[in-house]
Design a protein around this motif. Structure first.
Motif, PDB file in Angstrom:
ATOM      1  N   ARG A 312       0.823  -1.222   0.000  1.00  0.00           N
ATOM      2  CA  ARG A 312       0.000   0.000   0.000  1.00  0.00           C
ATOM      3  C   ARG A 312       0.850   1.261   0.000  1.00  0.00           C
ATOM      4  O   ARG A 312       0.336   2.350  -0.304  1.00  0.00           O
ATOM      5  N   THR A 313       2.123   1.152   0.337  1.00  0.00           N
ATOM      6  CA  THR A 313       2.951   2.348   0.473  1.00  0.00           C
ATOM      7  C   THR A 313       4.257   2.305  -0.312  1.00  0.00           C
ATOM      8  O   THR A 313       4.882   3.338  -0.514  1.00  0.00           O
ATOM      9  N   ILE A 314       4.681   1.126  -0.758  1.00  0.00           N
ATOM     10  CA  ILE A 314       5.980   0.997  -1.397  1.00  0.00           C
ATOM     11  C   ILE A 314       6.020   1.709  -2.745  1.00  0.00           C
ATOM     12  O   ILE A 314       5.009   1.783  -3.453  1.00  0.00           O
ATOM     13  N   ASN A 315       7.174   2.275  -3.084  1.00  0.00           N
ATOM     14  CA  ASN A 315       7.401   2.870  -4.394  1.00  0.00           C
ATOM     15  C   ASN A 315       8.865   2.702  -4.761  1.00  0.00           C
ATOM     16  O   ASN A 315       9.614   2.055  -4.034  1.00  0.00           O
ATOM     17  N   GLU A 316       9.299   3.306  -5.868  1.00  0.00           N
ATOM     18  CA  GLU A 316      10.673   3.097  -6.323  1.00  0.00           C
ATOM     19  C   GLU A 316      11.709   3.681  -5.372  1.00  0.00           C
ATOM     20  O   GLU A 316      12.884   3.335  -5.448  1.00  0.00           O
ATOM     21  N   THR A 317      11.278   4.588  -4.487  1.00  0.00           N
ATOM     22  CA  THR A 317      12.209   5.099  -3.479  1.00  0.00           C
ATOM     23  C   THR A 317      12.733   3.960  -2.618  1.00  0.00           C
ATOM     24  O   THR A 317      13.892   3.979  -2.175  1.00  0.00           O
ATOM     25  N   TRP A 318      11.876   2.968  -2.361  1.00  0.00           N
ATOM     26  CA  TRP A 318      12.308   1.790  -1.601  1.00  0.00           C
ATOM     27  C   TRP A 318      13.492   1.132  -2.285  1.00  0.00           C
ATOM     28  O   TRP A 318      14.479   0.769  -1.634  1.00  0.00           O
ATOM     29  N   ALA A 319      13.428   0.995  -3.598  1.00  0.00           N
ATOM     30  CA  ALA A 319      14.490   0.330  -4.355  1.00  0.00           C
ATOM     31  C   ALA A 319      15.804   1.111  -4.288  1.00  0.00           C
ATOM     32  O   ALA A 319      16.864   0.548  -4.026  1.00  0.00           O
ATOM     33  N   TRP A 343       6.188  -6.143  -8.094  1.00  0.00           N
ATOM     34  CA  TRP A 343       5.684  -7.439  -7.669  1.00  0.00           C
ATOM     35  C   TRP A 343       5.010  -7.341  -6.297  1.00  0.00           C
ATOM     36  O   TRP A 343       3.973  -7.963  -6.049  1.00  0.00           O
ATOM     37  N   VAL A 344       5.584  -6.533  -5.403  1.00  0.00           N
ATOM     38  CA  VAL A 344       4.980  -6.321  -4.079  1.00  0.00           C
ATOM     39  C   VAL A 344       3.577  -5.752  -4.226  1.00  0.00           C
ATOM     40  O   VAL A 344       2.632  -6.185  -3.549  1.00  0.00           O
ATOM     41  N   LYS A 345       3.418  -4.772  -5.104  1.00  0.00           N
ATOM     42  CA  LYS A 345       2.106  -4.159  -5.326  1.00  0.00           C
ATOM     43  C   LYS A 345       1.130  -5.157  -5.943  1.00  0.00           C
ATOM     44  O   LYS A 345      -0.018  -5.279  -5.497  1.00  0.00           O
ATOM     45  N   ASN A 347       1.221  -8.388  -5.944  1.00  0.00           N
ATOM     46  CA  ASN A 347       1.018  -9.580  -5.125  1.00  0.00           C
ATOM     47  C   ASN A 347       0.535  -9.265  -3.712  1.00  0.00           C
ATOM     48  O   ASN A 347       0.425 -10.141  -2.870  1.00  0.00           O
ATOM     49  N   LYS A 348       0.268  -7.962  -3.445  1.00  0.00           N
ATOM     50  CA  LYS A 348      -0.251  -7.513  -2.140  1.00  0.00           C
ATOM     51  C   LYS A 348       0.592  -8.045  -0.973  1.00  0.00           C
ATOM     52  O   LYS A 348       0.088  -8.636  -0.018  1.00  0.00           O
ATOM     53  N   ILE A 349       1.889  -7.805  -1.053  1.00  0.00           N
ATOM     54  CA  ILE A 349       2.830  -8.316  -0.060  1.00  0.00           C
ATOM     55  C   ILE A 349       2.981  -7.337   1.101  1.00  0.00           C
ATOM     56  O   ILE A 349       3.158  -6.141   0.903  1.00  0.00           O
ATOM     57  N   VAL A 350       2.904  -7.866   2.320  1.00  0.00           N
ATOM     58  CA  VAL A 350       3.211  -7.103   3.528  1.00  0.00           C
ATOM     59  C   VAL A 350       4.145  -7.958   4.382  1.00  0.00           C
ATOM     60  O   VAL A 350       3.817  -9.098   4.720  1.00  0.00           O
ATOM     61  N   ILE A 351       5.318  -7.432   4.697  1.00  0.00           N
ATOM     62  CA  ILE A 351       6.287  -8.116   5.549  1.00  0.00           C
ATOM     63  C   ILE A 351       6.689  -7.179   6.668  1.00  0.00           C
ATOM     64  O   ILE A 351       6.865  -5.975   6.456  1.00  0.00           O
ATOM     65  N   SER A 352       6.828  -7.708   7.872  1.00  0.00           N
ATOM     66  CA  SER A 352       7.377  -6.918   8.975  1.00  0.00           C
ATOM     67  C   SER A 352       8.462  -7.747   9.653  1.00  0.00           C
ATOM     68  O   SER A 352       8.366  -8.973   9.723  1.00  0.00           O
ATOM     69  N   LYS A 382       3.082 -11.185   6.448  1.00  0.00           N
ATOM     70  CA  LYS A 382       1.714 -10.896   6.869  1.00  0.00           C
ATOM     71  C   LYS A 382       0.693 -11.064   5.757  1.00  0.00           C
ATOM     72  O   LYS A 382      -0.460 -11.420   6.002  1.00  0.00           O
ATOM     73  N   SER A 383       1.101 -10.752   4.532  1.00  0.00           N
ATOM     74  CA  SER A 383       0.136 -10.803   3.432  1.00  0.00           C
ATOM     75  C   SER A 383       0.852 -11.095   2.118  1.00  0.00           C
ATOM     76  O   SER A 383       1.952 -10.591   1.877  1.00  0.00           O
ATOM     77  N   PHE A 384       0.248 -11.920   1.286  1.00  0.00           N
ATOM     78  CA  PHE A 384       0.712 -12.143  -0.085  1.00  0.00           C
ATOM     79  C   PHE A 384      -0.346 -12.958  -0.809  1.00  0.00           C
ATOM     80  O   PHE A 384      -1.115 -13.700  -0.198  1.00  0.00           O
ATOM     81  N   THR A 385      -0.395 -12.793  -2.121  1.00  0.00           N
ATOM     82  CA  THR A 385      -1.337 -13.557  -2.938  1.00  0.00           C
ATOM     83  C   THR A 385      -0.674 -14.830  -3.440  1.00  0.00           C
ATOM     84  O   THR A 385      -1.228 -15.914  -3.357  1.00  0.00           O
ATOM     85  N   LYS A 386       0.537 -14.679  -3.976  1.00  0.00           N
ATOM     86  CA  LYS A 386       1.319 -15.816  -4.444  1.00  0.00           C
ATOM     87  C   LYS A 386       2.580 -15.944  -3.599  1.00  0.00           C
ATOM     88  O   LYS A 386       3.194 -14.948  -3.239  1.00  0.00           O
ATOM     89  N   TYR A 387       2.975 -17.172  -3.332  1.00  0.00           N
ATOM     90  CA  TYR A 387       4.126 -17.419  -2.452  1.00  0.00           C
ATOM     91  C   TYR A 387       5.456 -17.084  -3.125  1.00  0.00           C
ATOM     92  O   TYR A 387       6.421 -16.729  -2.455  1.00  0.00           O
ATOM     93  N   ASP A 388       5.509 -17.166  -4.441  1.00  0.00           N
ATOM     94  CA  ASP A 388       6.758 -16.971  -5.169  1.00  0.00           C
ATOM     95  C   ASP A 388       7.389 -15.610  -4.885  1.00  0.00           C
ATOM     96  O   ASP A 388       6.722 -14.574  -4.973  1.00  0.00           O
TER      97      ASP A 388
END
Length: 445
Positions: A312-319, A343-345, A347-352, A382-388
């Motif tokens: 929900r918040t990641i962008n290219e600044t992260w990279a 891919w994070v966006k 695949n709806k990935i959330v990691i903490s 915490k969240s992902f659609t696909k495990y890959d």
């Protein structure tokens, strides 16, 4: 209605970081909180219990939380509010900048108006002017970094009008005055990160002490703090232990109390041929605290990025920020990081998660001309659609276990450091991985 709206507005600006836009948070809070507190004739309900019930109903992850009382107090005072998803997220980490702002606002300090800098620059300046913050308190000026318990203690102790000459004395004063309690069985955990719930609990306690209240003291934690005060420590103020040593204690210049023998006894990666004790006798870099501080900061900053992503918040600044902590000899890595952002966006990935690098456990591979810094870590997918490829780690698929959504994992790893500039300007190697180099990864339960 003005009173309620003012509370929401003040609250929203406390945690206004890049993670959420203030405007969207305000719109949601105004709609949910005020509508709940207004009767059909649009008059504010005066009963204080109505406010508490409305807040708990709005932020369903508060109910039953160990810090529920402190959270409710802070919300009612307009110190902090929730997130756009309708939850409070009490276990999210708090940054250094956020905690300074919380302390200043809750204690009634005048901050002034914006000066065109970062959102937190005036709070840092005000905190320093009022002796709440000293430049020696934090190892860097990275205000977006999650605040450790020790860093929080420095601010909290100064906020009640006291000070100390060392980290261990700051911790002792904080525990003795009831500002913090121990973790688990009274452990002080100085390097542990600070959550929203913990921060608000400390803020609540600061204000109680400032108002003349005497707080309950965690006696086990106080005994541990006294022990630390009298114990021999390393350059970083960590207690050195002399009993129940690991089998390979001779491979290290000293053994720290906060790490289990398992971390010391983990077999080094096969290319490592020089242990920490050997480096302590001959290596210039290993015997330079500023150099080790730099390596520690770089490693932890890199993995603070890798282990904390949110679609929900990641962008290219992260990279670009993540890549800045890595050996940049291979520019294709940056392109891979940018693809990962997409891919994070998608695949709806959330990691903490978090990682702590230990400077006294630095080793070296003379064959590869690389240093390795042993680290402990924890993470939750915490969240992902696909495990890959959920995590940006080249060996993620090769992990010995398949990680379950929402479950916490922990372990130890030797992080490789290399450079394409000079011998000691080390960055995290592009070969780094949690799932290689002989690491230990397991469920935290």
């Amino acid at each position: 209605m003005k009173k309620i709206l003012l509370v929401s507005t003040a609250a929203l600006t406390i945690f206004s970081t890049s993670a959420f836009h203030v405007s969207s948070v305000y719109a949601l809070e105004k709609q949910k909180i005020t509508n709940t507190l207004l009767d059909p004739s649009n008059k504010v309900k005066d009963d204080a219990s109505q406010l508490v019930n409305a807040v708990v109903a709005t932020f369903k992850d508060i109910k039953g939380h160990w810090a529920e009382s402190s959270i409710l107090t802070s919300i009612k005072q307009g110190i902090v509010s929730g997130y756009p998803d309708g939850l409070f997220h009490p276990d999210n980490k708090v940054t250094r900048a956020e905690f300074l702002k919380l302390t200043l606002v809750s204690s009634g300090y005048e901050v002034g108006t914006t000066n065109g800098g970062t959102w937190y620059s005036l709070y840092v300046t005000t905190a320093k002017a009022n002796n709440l913050y000293n430049e020696s308190d934090f190892p860097s000026s990275d205000w977006s970094k999650p605040m450790t318990r020790l860093e929080m203690v420095h601010v909290a102790v100064r906020a009640i009008g006291k000070t100390a000459a060392s980290d261990k004395e700051f911790m002792y004063i904080a525990v003795k005055n009831g500002l913090i309690s121990g973790v688990g069985d009274g452990k002080l955990d100085p390097d542990g990160t600070t959550t929203r719930a913990q921060a608000l609990t400390v803020i609540d306690r600061i204000n109680k002490v400032r108002n003349g209240e005497t707080l309950k003291v965690d006696r086990v934690a106080l005994a541990n703090a006294e022990k630390v005060m009298n114990a021999k420590t390393d350059f970083w103020g960590h207690v050195i232990r002399t009993t129940d040593l690991p089998k390979n204690a001779k491979n290290y210049p000293y053994i720290l109390e906060e790490y289990p023998n398992e971390m010391y006894e983990m077999k080094p990666y096969k290319t490592i041929d020089t242990n920490s004790m050997q480096l302590s006798k001959t290596d210039i870099a290993f015997n330079s605290k500023p150099t080790l501080d730099m390596w520690k900061k770089t490693t932890e900053s890199y993995y603070d990025q890798i282990l904390n992503v949110d679609y929900r918040t990641i962008n290219e600044t992260w990279a670009t920020k993540t890549f800045s902590y890595m050996n940049q000899s291979n520019r294709t890595t940056l392109a891979e990081m940018k693809r990962y952002v997409k891919w994070v966006k998608d695949n709806k990935i959330v990691i903490s998660g978090s990682l702590t690098a230990e400077p006294s456990m630095v080793m070296r591979s003379e064959k590869r001309h690389m240093y390795f810094i042993r680290s402990k870590f924890e993470f939750t997918l915490k969240s992902f659609t696909k495990y890959d490829e959920v995590m940006f780690d080249q060996y993620f698929k090769a992990a010995s276990i398949k990680f379950k959504k929402g479950k916490k994992y922990e372990g130890y790893v030797d992080i490789p450091l290399s450079t394409n500039a000079n011998d000691y300007d080390m960055k995290v190697s592009a070969a780094t991985s949690f799932f290689d180099f002989g690491s230990v990864v397991r469920s935290a339960e």
